[in-house]
Design a protein around this motif. Structure first.
Motif, short mmCIF file in Angstrom:
data_model
loop_
_atom_site.label_atom_id
_atom_site.label_comp_id
_atom_site.label_asym_id
_atom_site.label_seq_id
_atom_site.Cartn_x
_atom_site.Cartn_y
_atom_site.Cartn_z
N GLN A 588 0.84 -1.19 0.00
CA GLN A 588 0.00 0.00 0.00
C GLN A 588 0.88 1.24 0.00
O GLN A 588 1.95 1.27 0.61
N ALA A 589 0.41 2.30 -0.65
CA ALA A 589 1.18 3.55 -0.70
C ALA A 589 1.41 4.12 0.69
O ALA A 589 2.48 4.67 0.98
N ASN A 590 0.43 3.98 1.59
CA ASN A 590 0.59 4.56 2.92
C ASN A 590 1.73 3.90 3.70
O ASN A 590 2.39 4.54 4.53
N GLN A 591 2.00 2.61 3.42
CA GLN A 591 3.12 1.94 4.07
C GLN A 591 4.45 2.56 3.66
O GLN A 591 5.36 2.70 4.47
N VAL A 592 4.55 2.95 2.40
CA VAL A 592 5.77 3.59 1.91
C VAL A 592 5.89 5.00 2.47
O VAL A 592 6.97 5.42 2.92
N VAL A 593 4.79 5.74 2.46
CA VAL A 593 4.80 7.11 2.99
C VAL A 593 5.23 7.11 4.45
O VAL A 593 6.11 7.89 4.87
N GLU A 594 4.65 6.23 5.25
CA GLU A 594 4.97 6.18 6.67
C GLU A 594 6.43 5.79 6.90
O GLU A 594 7.10 6.34 7.78
N GLY A 595 6.94 4.86 6.10
CA GLY A 595 8.32 4.43 6.27
C GLY A 595 9.30 5.53 5.94
O GLY A 595 10.30 5.73 6.65
N ILE A 596 9.03 6.28 4.89
CA ILE A 596 9.94 7.36 4.50
C ILE A 596 9.83 8.54 5.46
O ILE A 596 10.85 9.13 5.87
N GLU A 597 8.62 8.89 5.86
CA GLU A 597 8.45 9.99 6.80
C GLU A 597 9.10 9.68 8.14
O GLU A 597 9.65 10.58 8.80
N ALA A 598 9.08 8.42 8.54
CA ALA A 598 9.70 8.05 9.82
C ALA A 598 11.18 8.36 9.82
O ALA A 598 11.74 8.80 10.84
N LYS A 599 11.85 8.16 8.71
CA LYS A 599 13.28 8.45 8.62
C LYS A 599 13.55 9.93 8.85
O LYS A 599 14.43 10.32 9.62
N PHE A 600 12.77 10.77 8.19
CA PHE A 600 13.00 12.21 8.31
C PHE A 600 12.56 12.76 9.67
O PHE A 600 13.11 13.73 10.17
N GLN A 601 11.57 12.11 10.28
CA GLN A 601 11.14 12.53 11.61
C GLN A 601 12.17 12.14 12.66
O GLN A 601 12.43 12.89 13.61
N ASN A 602 12.76 10.95 12.49
CA ASN A 602 13.78 10.50 13.44
C ASN A 602 15.09 11.27 13.27
O ASN A 602 15.86 11.42 14.22
N GLY A 603 15.33 11.71 12.05
CA GLY A 603 16.50 12.54 11.79
C GLY A 603 17.78 11.76 11.57
O GLY A 603 18.72 12.26 10.99
N ALA A 604 17.85 10.54 12.02
CA ALA A 604 19.07 9.74 11.82
C ALA A 604 18.71 8.28 11.96
O ALA A 604 17.65 7.92 12.46
N GLY A 605 19.66 7.44 11.54
CA GLY A 605 19.46 6.00 11.69
C GLY A 605 18.59 5.43 10.61
O GLY A 605 18.13 6.11 9.70
N ASP A 606 18.34 4.16 10.71
CA ASP A 606 17.58 3.44 9.70
C ASP A 606 16.09 3.65 9.90
O ASP A 606 15.63 4.04 10.97
N VAL A 607 15.34 3.40 8.84
CA VAL A 607 13.89 3.41 8.95
C VAL A 607 13.46 2.27 9.86
O VAL A 607 14.03 1.20 9.84
N VAL A 608 12.44 2.53 10.67
CA VAL A 608 11.91 1.45 11.51
C VAL A 608 11.34 0.38 10.60
O VAL A 608 10.52 0.65 9.73
N GLU A 609 11.79 -0.85 10.79
CA GLU A 609 11.39 -1.93 9.87
C GLU A 609 10.40 -2.87 10.53
O GLU A 609 10.64 -3.39 11.59
#
Length: 609
Positions: A588-609
């Motif tokens: 689903q598109a929302n899964q991709v959006v949430e994964g990418i936004e999580a990276k920028f919100q966290n500011g560093a490190g890997d995307v939560v998988e």
């Protein structure tokens, strides 16, 4: 109850049909999907079905989107709840202001009611009991009746529905009459009891004029026919069996002499997958274009003989319609879990050519490409589809074919060419791709050679000498590297303001594209690359080099595409951030959006998988 309905949504909504497997709902759902397609509206249908024969819940998801965003969605505007066992789950999935259509023959348990959803009750069981006499017919027609109700509620063109019934049941007038009767029952009840159409409404477009509605397995079989395949061997396994079912039908139509009835093809159901790939290798060694279709468990069994074909340099095409693993896994759910297994299939040092179609259109064209590559390179070639692509219907541009196409058979010596040689050696000399000429059995005794799976030198003779063995293995590695120049290039789309890149593969394509469009409205701009083949070409290397942040979107737990990129390119591993989905349903598109936004919100490190 007088809930407030959602605002009008024209040609942009999703609805879900919840039913019980084995009750004939597939015919009803397919009818709805095809009717919307014939109205010229972009549409997708996802069939989420259990692996048993009947009795368990099954769902069919339909998404309509005039802009062409037809990846699986997370929310539904309307639920057709026909399975009392799943009422609670199904009703919870409806968005606020949405609708629930259900069989009101029996009262709805008050625990399922929601104040923010509108319930539309139709007594389907009672209506069908009154209209039909046979018990089985009553069950089947109850599902057909909701087609009529939805036609009234959503403003589906009834002339199109009637025309489709005539096409489908032209030779079975009794079935056409009962289906038409059931649809009219549902339609008339809706017109008499509800405000029709709903704010969820369809209106004819012209966006499917040059398109077809087809599943990937059928398109794959058609591609194999056009490629000149005449031999197929397989052992039945979900979700790939329909590839061979379709191929058999096409062969009966196009590979059978109409005058004599002679069949110019061979299709063999083997005792297991190991035997199937052995038959394919034997047929290809003899000069036929041969293939097998399977899924992950079959690839596991085939691995030993895949190594033989790689080392002895015998062409073979393997269609892998991926499903969920490990072990039996979930046979009727989709995943991209075979990437690494196929890339390095068999023991020892092996690397294989992989093709990754994203839709049935590419299943068709890549099937042809697979045979050309297999014979040009004299090696096994894998085409990795998946259950979502293979078994669901997709709207794609009309398939086109060039009548001038001629198969690329690679370096195959004729009798004249053999006679002109001072001496024939199977693995020498090589061309610019690292490929030596082969011969076919029976052409001339001068071209005879012993096909070895054991150690051999560049002349084809047996050896256990390290230098001679390494020389052959080094050439096989060069051949694989050279393949990057002739496999399909990646699809790349760049945005002027991009601050990151997204790499994906196969059936993730539509969801990732939609996600990037959504992120753009939120001020996040990303470049897009879809891998279409392995080995990776220079275009993939360049894309990875020019981005500091790269999201790799795929459908498996262990980030297999990301792993392959780190193993086979020069990319710095910490650049790559995984966005993973592996529950078995299409991305689903929302899964991709949430994964990418999580990276920028966290500011560093890997995307939560």
């Amino acid at each position: 109850m007088h809930q407030k309905a959602i605002a009008e949504k024209l040609n942009d909504f999703a609805f879900k049909l919840a039913n019980v497997n084995g009750t004939g709902s597939a015919s009803a759902n397919g009818l709805l999907m095809q009717a919307i397609f014939r109205m010229g509206i972009p549409v997708s249908g996802k069939n989420l079905f259990p692996s048993n024969i009947q009795g368990l819940p099954t769902w069919y998801e339909v998404r309509v989107n005039g802009q062409g965003h037809t990846a699986r969605t997370a929310t539904y505007d309307l639920m057709v709840a026909m399975n009392a066992e799943t009422y609670g789950r199904d009703i919870r999935e409806v968005r606020a202001g949405g609708y629930v259509l259900y069989d009101s023959t029996w009262p709805l348990d008050r625990t399922h009611l929601r104040d923010d959803v509108i319930f539309l009750g139709v007594p389907y069981a009672r209506l069908c009991n009154d209209a039909f006499t046979q018990a089985r017919e009553r069950t089947l027609m109850k599902n057909i009746a909701y087609v009529g109700t939805l036609a009234a509620l959503l403003d589906i063109d009834m002339e199109i529905v009637s025309g489709m019934l005539k096409e489908k049941f032209s030779r079975k007038p009794a079935l056409m009459e009962s289906n038409a009767k059931a649809i009219q029952i549902g339609y008339q009840y809706a017109r008499e009891h509800f405000d029709c159409p709903l704010p969820l409404r369809l209106e004819k477009l012209d966006k499917t004029t040059d398109s077809v509605l087809i599943d990937g397995n059928t398109a794959t079989a058609l591609g194999c026919i056009y490629a000149g395949a005449t031999v197929a061997a397989w052992y039945p396994i979900t979700p790939s069996t329909s590839v061979l079912d379709a191929f058999k039908g096409f062969c009966e139509a196009y590979r059978t002499d109409k005058a004599t009835g002679e069949r110019r093809y061979a299709i063999l159901q083997a005792e297991d997958e190991l035997a199937a790939i052995g038959m394919v290798i034997g047929a290809a060694w003899n000069g036929a274009r041969a293939f097998t279709s399977t899924s992950g468990p079959g690839i596991s069994l085939m691995s030993e003989l895949i190594g033989l074909a790689y080392y002895a340099e015998v062409p073979a095409v393997i269609v892998d319609v991926q499903r969920v693993g490990p072990s039996t896994g979930m046979p009727t759910r989709t995943q991209q879990g075979d990437i690494l297994m196929c890339a390095y299939a068999s023991h020892g040092d092996t690397k294989h050519v992989l093709l990754f179609p994203a839709n049935p259109g590419e299943c068709f064209s890549f099937a042809v490409k697979a045979f050309d590559l297999a014979e040009r390179l004299q090696t096994p070639v894998f085409m990795l589809s998946d259950l979502d692509i293979g078994m669901n219907d997709w709207v794609i541009p009309r398939l086109e074919w060039d009548d001038a196409y001629r198969p690329d058979r690679g370096r195959v010596l004729s009798q004249e060419e053999l006679l002109a040689l001072p001496k024939f050696h199977r693995y020498s000399p090589e061309d610019e791709l690292g490929v030596a000429a082969r011969t076919l059995p029976g052409v001339h005794e001068k071209g005879a050679f012993f096909t070895r799976g054991s150690g051999h030198n560049k002349l084809g003779g047996y050896t256990e000498t390290p230098d001679e063995y390494q020389e052959v293995m080094d050439r096989l590695a060069r051949k694989h590297r050279a393949a990057r120049s002739i496999v399909p290039c990646a699809v790349i789309e760049r945005r002027p303001s991009a601050t990151f890149g997204v790499v994906t593969v196969g059936g993730c394509d539509l969801a990732v594209r939609e996600a990037l469009a959504t992120l753009e409205t939120r001020g996040l701009f990303g470049d897009f690359l879809r891998v279409r083949a392995f080995p990776f070409g220079n275009d993939v290397e360049a894309f990875l080099a020019e981005h500091d942040i790269i999201f790799v979107v795929e459908q498996n737990r262990d980030a297999q595409l990301r792993s392959l990129l780190t193993l086979e390119t020069k990319v710095y591993k910490r650049k790559l951030h995984s966005v993973l989905a592996y529950g078995g349903f299409p991305l689903q598109a929302n899964q991709v959006v949430e994964g990418i936004e999580a990276k920028f919100q966290n500011g560093a490190g890997d995307v939560v998988e």
